[in-house]
Scaffold this motif. Structure first.
Motif, PDB file in Angstrom:
ATOM      1  N   ASP A 179       0.760  -1.263  -0.097  1.00  0.00           N
ATOM      2  CA  ASP A 179       0.085   0.364   0.083  1.00  0.00           C
ATOM      3  C   ASP A 179       0.969   1.466   0.132  1.00  0.00           C
ATOM      4  O   ASP A 179       0.593   2.644  -0.332  1.00  0.00           O
ATOM      5  N   ASP A 180       1.989   0.906  -0.001  1.00  0.00           N
ATOM      6  CA  ASP A 180       3.076   2.387  -0.006  1.00  0.00           C
ATOM      7  C   ASP A 180       3.403   2.106  -1.287  1.00  0.00           C
ATOM      8  O   ASP A 180       3.711   2.225  -2.219  1.00  0.00           O
ATOM      9  N   ALA A 181       4.070   3.855  -1.170  1.00  0.00           N
ATOM     10  CA  ALA A 181       4.557   3.961  -2.933  1.00  0.00           C
ATOM     11  C   ALA A 181       5.743   4.769  -3.170  1.00  0.00           C
ATOM     12  O   ALA A 181       6.751   5.428  -1.872  1.00  0.00           O
ATOM     13  N   VAL A 182       6.835   4.534  -4.452  1.00  0.00           N
ATOM     14  CA  VAL A 182       7.716   5.433  -4.487  1.00  0.00           C
ATOM     15  C   VAL A 182       7.727   6.523  -5.860  1.00  0.00           C
ATOM     16  O   VAL A 182       6.863   5.983  -6.736  1.00  0.00           O
ATOM     17  N   ALA A 183       8.490   6.812  -5.258  1.00  0.00           N
ATOM     18  CA  ALA A 183       8.287   8.330  -5.918  1.00  0.00           C
ATOM     19  C   ALA A 183       9.677   7.891  -7.529  1.00  0.00           C
ATOM     20  O   ALA A 183      10.658   8.335  -6.793  1.00  0.00           O
ATOM     21  N   ALA A 184       9.218   9.058  -8.291  1.00  0.00           N
ATOM     22  CA  ALA A 184      10.560   8.886  -9.168  1.00  0.00           C
ATOM     23  C   ALA A 184      10.609  10.074 -10.388  1.00  0.00           C
ATOM     24  O   ALA A 184       9.452  10.883 -11.304  1.00  0.00           O
TER      25      ALA A 184
END
Length: 624
Positions: A88-93
């Protein structure tokens, strides 16, 4: 098995043959991670990604095989998992075009969710997107020559509590500089297992894979959710309509924060064994890549060419200079309507028939494709993807859909239901606006369907010019203007008018070395080639360059701003307002307004006359 075409698609009947197989039997991959696992098994040491470090085709590239790519994706997922990223977690680029972008994309989806960011957005919008998505990690580029990426990343790190920033180093960096980030991305991968997901995660088709922002050029960006099932289906459907195989080589010139570059281009190719060329970190914005494009095609034996129309227009000005480009079997464009003159010029110059596609973020990048071997006029975007349902409905006065289906061959707005239609935006209100009350996706795309089941795109509902209640398709004007031999690109918009609401005006960019041609000549030519009197433009303005978005689409809000400013200045001149100035502005929400500055010594009577002229205009104004 890797994705492969069941049978060539040449008609709507061929689409129906595909649909005779139950969807769950046709598409067996569950997640994007499944796709890469199967590609590694099937294609092993074959090249998956080839990164060009310069625009010189003679320079040595960096190549990753399918096996290497999958191992690095797995290690990346494990790195993110170790930093606290769960499903449920996000990684941004925040990255340019580079090999590591693929690791962040697909490793991020294997560990949790990935959030590609447009580096051209300002800090406020980037911060808002990251906070809305709840991204815990930002992976950013740290090359000195692209310092804006790292500067923005550091500014975001200081603004957003708990955000960790990992630095991606350029491949030619000899010694990492000291920096204020939370670690080096490439160094972090070295100690990670690459043969399994440490998390033990089992990914389901309905799991959220990514957040893609849509809009945001003139207003607050919206975050669209994609499931793994959405993205897997887009790759499968694209392979079915285009027929990519392990023998193909593709040059991906789309930025990887944009859905077109990630799904219809990258994931599709990588699901079928295609070698994908990444032409430097700046893609076709690199002048050396543009100048050497046809030599790059020859060097790597590229079998397909895909780019937005504005990029095709730029490539049309690049001579082949003897380069052998006979390897290209398929040329495709999308993202904006293709002008007939540009299509004809490309075929004359290079012998390449330009096929078109239609896609949108809310359909994981693809809606319809004109397959290889299916010729058609400009604007024909091919067949709807398999297993989709489509309606064409009449448009209301506000540019929205009605409940009335139009007749065969009649223009209207397309509505869709399909396996790659997204579940919605993170904002529930925006999600409600995206669908009709009975669940059809509102595309905003306008066009018609021919007797062969092919979609013909004419434009966007919001781009219609409404003159005294008469709907004018800007493409009618643009096609007429671009039929002039001196015109390279054109765009038509509505200029505010006190009586008609809007009047059509046009803008043009000339061919290099076009010689002496003036705006009056282009206006006469265009008006003479537009049959409908209401659609004949009021003016044609020659521009040195067309305003475009970061993915190469013509940015019509800026043209509307220029048109509004010109309208007000003409009114001031007619009123004899010597020394008066007018400046049109676009608000953060894309709304137009005009600020008028009058000389302090102007008589009150003349000021009143000016107000009387401005008041009927359908845009707000202010006078100082």
């Amino acid at each position: 098995m890797p994705f492969e075409q069941s049978h060539p698609i040449r008609s709507i009947a061929d689409i129906r043959r595909l649909e005779a197989i139950p969807l769950e039997e046709a598409v067996t991959a569950v997640s994007t991670y499944d796709i890469f696992a199967e590609s590694a098994r099937a294609f092993g040491d074959r090249p998956a990604l080839t990164f060009l470090q310069t625009g010189n085709p003679d320079d040595e590239p960096i190549r990753w095989s399918y096996r290497e790519l999958f191992e690095k994706i797995t290690a990346t997922a494990n790195l993110f998992h170790g930093l606290g990223i769960g499903p449920d977690d996000a990684v941004a680029a925040l990255l340019p075009a580079c090999l590591e972008y693929h690791l962040v994309l697909w490793g991020g989806e294997a560990a949790g969710r990935v959030q590609p960011l447009n580096p051209l957005l300002d800090l406020d919008k980037l911060a808002s997107l990251i906070e809305t998505a709840g991204s815990k990690i930002l992976v950013a580029y740290g090359a000195p020559e692209d310092a804006d990426y790292w500067q923005k990343a550091m500014a975001l790190r200081s603004r957003i509590d708990g955000l960790k920033v990992l630095r991606v180093a350029p491949h030619d960096e000899e010694r990492p500089p000291e920096h204020q980030g939370d670690g080096d991305f490439q160094a972090g991968l070295r100690d990670q297992p690459s043969d399994r997901l440490v998390s033990g995660r089992t990914i389901a088709p309905q799991d959220i894979a990514a957040y893609f922002h849509t809009g945001g050029t003139t207003g607050a960006p919206k975050l669209a959710m994609h499931t793994h099932g959405n993205q897997v289906f887009t790759a499968w459907a694209s392979v079915q309509l285009q027929g990519q195989t392990r023998d193909d080589v593709s040059i991906n010139a789309y930025p990887l924060f944009h859905v077109a570059g990630v799904l219809p281009a990258s994931l599709t190719a990588l699901s079928a064994g295609v070698e994908t060329i990444i032409p430097t970190t700046t893609l076709l914005r690199n002048p050396d890549v543009r100048a050497n494009y046809w030599r790059i095609v020859e060097k790597y034996g590229a079998t397909s060419l895909s780019a937005v129309p504005t990029v095709l227009a730029a490539l049309a000005n690049v001579p082949t200079d003897g380069a052998d480009i006979s390897s290209i079997r398929y040329c495709r464009t999308g993202a904006a309507p293709l002008a007939p003159e540009l299509a004809a010029r490309f075929e004359t110059l290079f012998g390449l028939h330009v096929h078109e596609s239609l896609g949108m973020t809310e359909m994981a990048g693809i809606t319809s494709i004109r397959p290889p071997g299916v010729r058609g006029p400009a604007g024909c975007v091919g067949f709807p993807i398999p297993y989709s349902k489509m309606r064409v409905v009449a448009i209301d006065a506000d540019g929205g859909p009605t409940d009335r289906d139009v007749g065969p061959g009649e223009a209207g707005m397309f509505l869709f239901k399909a396996p790659n239609v997204f579940p919605g935006f993170l904002n529930e209100e925006e999600t409600r606006k995206a669908f009709t009350s009975d669940g059809w996706l509102v595309t905003g795309d306008v066009g018609w369907v021919d007797k062969d089941g092919r979609i013909h795109l004419t434009g966007r509902a919001k781009d219609l010019i409404i003159r005294s209640g008469h709907n004018i398709d800007p493409k009618v004007i643009e096609d007429a203007l671009e039929s002039h031999p001196a015109v390279q690109l054109s765009a038509a918009v509505g200029a505010p008018d006190a009586y008609a609401g809007e009047l059509p005006v046009a803008f043009a960019v000339l061919m290099p070395g076009a010689g002496a041609v003036n705006e009056d000549e282009l206006l006469d030519w265009t008006r003479g080639n537009v049959d409908e009197p209401p659609a004949r433009p009021k003016s044609v303005t020659i521009l040195p360059a067309m305003p475009t978005t970061n993915v190469g689409k013509i940015f019509k809000p800026e043209l509307r701003r220029l048109a509004a400013e010109r309208t007000v200045r003409e009114l001031l001149a007619e009123a004899g307002a010597d020394g008066a100035k007018a400046n049109a502005n676009l608000s953060a929400g894309g709304k137009l307004s005009v600020a008028v500055t009058l000389p302090a010594a102007m008589e009150a009577e003349k000021k009143e006359a000016i107000v009387a002229r401005l008041t009927p205009l359908p845009i707000p104004y202010s006078i100082a």
